[in-house]
Design a protein around this motif. Structure first.
Motif, PDB file in Angstrom:
ATOM      1  N   LYS A  78       0.851  -1.188   0.000  1.00 47.18           N
ATOM      2  CA  LYS A  78       0.000   0.000   0.000  1.00 47.18           C
ATOM      3  C   LYS A  78       0.886   1.236   0.000  1.00 47.18           C
TER       4      LYS A  78
ATOM      5  N   THR B 249      -9.009  -3.681   3.997  1.00 43.00           N
ATOM      6  CA  THR B 249      -8.776  -3.627   2.550  1.00 43.00           C
ATOM      7  C   THR B 249      -9.393  -4.843   1.870  1.00 43.00           C
TER       8      THR B 249
ATOM      9  N   SER C  53     -12.528  -5.141  -0.954  1.00 40.05           N
ATOM     10  CA  SER C  53     -12.139  -5.518  -2.316  1.00 40.05           C
ATOM     11  C   SER C  53     -12.730  -6.863  -2.730  1.00 40.05           C
TER      12      SER C  53
END
Length: 118
Positions: free
Chosen positions: A58, A72, A76
Motif C-alpha cells: 500500500k 482492505t 475488495s
C-alpha cells in the motif's frame, strides 16, 4: 506464499477442466473429481481466511497491521470470495441430500471461474 499461490493456480486449472466434464457420466473418474472437489472446497474456505490475514502493498509500503489488511480485503475481494464459497456450500449440500440434482448443481459450480478475475 509462493506454494499457496501455486496451489491456487493448480486448483483453478483443475476446475476449469473438470467442471464442464461433470455434465457427463464419467464412471470412476467422477469419484476422483468429487474427492478433489471437496479438497478444493476446503482450500477456498482457507483462502478466504488467508486473504484476510496476508499483508498487502500500500503506497509503496508493506501493510501488516491486521485491522488495515482485513479492511482492505473486506472492501475488495471478500464479497466475491464469500459468494463463491456460499455457492459451493449450497451445491455440496444439494448434491449430498439429493442425487437427482446432478447436472444442474454441477453446472452451477461454474461460477468458480470468476476466481480468475482475481
Amino acid at each position: 506464499r509462493l506454494a499457496w499461490s501455486s496451489l491456487t493456480v493448480l486448483l483453478m486449472m483443475w476446475e476449469i477442466i473438470t467442471i464442464p466434464m461433470q455434465l457427463f457420466e464419467l464412471g470412476a473418474l467422477s469419484e476422483v473429481i468429487e474427492l478433489v472437489g471437496f479438497f478444493s472446497y476446503g482450500f477456498w474456505i482457507l483462502d478466504v481466511v488467508a486473504s484476510a490475514l496476508t499483508g498487502i502493498e500500500k503506497h509503496g509500503y508493506i501493510e501488516l497491521r491486521p485491522f488495515h489488511v482485513m479492511g482492505t480485503y473486506l472492501r475488495s475481494w471478500f464479497i466475491l470470495d464469500l459468494a463463491l464459497v456460499i455457492i459451493d456450500t449450497v451445491v455440496i449440500i444439494a448434491m449430498t441430500n439429493d442425487s437427482s440434482v446432478g447436472s444442474l448443481a454441477r453446472l452451477s459450480k461454474s461460477g468458480r471461474a470468476a476466481r480468475f478475475l482475481r
